[in-house]
Design an enzyme around this catalytic site. Sequence first.
Site, short mmCIF file in Angstrom:
data_model
loop_
_atom_site.label_atom_id
_atom_site.label_comp_id
_atom_site.label_asym_id
_atom_site.label_seq_id
_atom_site.Cartn_x
_atom_site.Cartn_y
_atom_site.Cartn_z
CG HIS A 214 -59.82 31.81 5.28
ND1 HIS A 214 -58.58 31.33 5.65
CD2 HIS A 214 -60.69 31.32 6.22
CE1 HIS A 214 -58.70 30.58 6.73
NE2 HIS A 214 -59.97 30.55 7.09
CG ASP B 13 -57.39 28.90 10.42
OD1 ASP B 13 -58.20 28.67 11.33
OD2 ASP B 13 -57.72 28.89 9.21
ZN LIG Z 1 -60.71 29.92 11.20
#
Ligand SMILES: [Zn+2]
Length: 441
Positions: A259, A310
């Site tokens: 991220h 993810d």
């Molecule tokens: Zn994750």
Amino acid sequence: MRNALTFEWVLEPQGLTHARTLYLDGGRIDSIEDAGDRPRDGFLALPGMANAHSHVFQRALRGAADSGGLDSFWSWRETMYRLAAALTPEDLHLVASSAFAEMLEAGYTSVGEFHYLHHLPDGSRSPAMAEALIAAATDSGIRLRLLPVYYRHGGFGRPASPAQSRFVHRDLADFERTVEPVAAACAGLAPHSLRAVTPDEIAAVVALADRMFGPQAPLHIHVSEQAAEVRDCVALHGRPPILLLDERVGLGSRWNLVHATHAGRLELDCMLAGDAIVVLCPLTEGQLGDGWFPADEFLARGGRIAIGSDSNVRIDVLEEMRFLEFSQRARLERRNVLTGPAGTGARIWSELARAGAASLGLVGGELAPGQVADVVVVPESATLAGLPVTAALDALLVAAGRGEPFDVYVDGELRVRRGRALATSTRERVGALLSRLWRSP
Ligand SMILES: [Zn+2]
């Protein structure tokens, strides 16, 4: 005779090349040569994409948390915890087999599974959950690179809650005993986040990775995903999370920062100086309302970006790429933000494939001699009809998705033919599992 695959066009490191044959040797590319008039095995060959960040069990959460008023990452997480508490090893095997087949069909040839659902539903330690992932990968034919996650606390300075009990280890020795039986399937290790692991504990995880997998083994961590996480980190440690990590463990090229959404200027500088990889998960970051990483600046300054599916809310390489590019366009009010000399689609695919392979410790991510023979073959489909080949990857970027009937090879073995995984499908049985989970309180 050497194994060979011949294509009309190949995306090689130097750009698109015409009429080329890949000669294979034991799952690797031995050489790439002019094909002459050899019969073609497909139209356009791209390097296989690595999925650098997956929690495959979250595939079962699709549609479970996208209504009901204004929501946040933190309330989504409560729904995820309820799912995690219920899954058995058999359930995980079923969900993972189906999701891994979807990944292959989408063009992912490897998956880095950020695995923290370690313990059985009753909390006891067992390798059964990791073994379920390994079996699912073997069944589907995707290359699994397991990233066992060390998870210790419930938040900055807070103990873990009962909802996190399947993720948590007592100490590092306890974690090592969990990893040992499945070490052969691992790429490296993953301290979960600075919320769940202290800087001292992260340094100990790095030392454990050195000892178990060697000093180059990849390290993955969730970092700077949420603004609240950055605030909490500054309040406790006096600096934001990426700076803190760099100060305490040194962010070298083995680090993969998942991220990094709210990275500040100094944090971008230190990731670039250390050549750390940023793993972006555009569809998940959009779904969870995380925010947008400044990918334009990071790539322009020579940074490496990989992608991950993810939460697996949608498994689609092309759509991840599109969301990556379009989110930057919307953020900057400009077009063709991540473009390169061979076009926007070619640049994004190449960058993500190369960094993705490195993030999992693979010699791959390019169609070149010595690399793993992972190939995604794009047919001359309706999306590409009438276009010059130089526009093909841009057309895929803006217009295509899972409907493209790819052929996909892993280690030179055909795993997907015309968009359908060759492994036995478990999709119908996943439907039965989901309806059971949705019925449970
Ligand atoms: Zn994750």
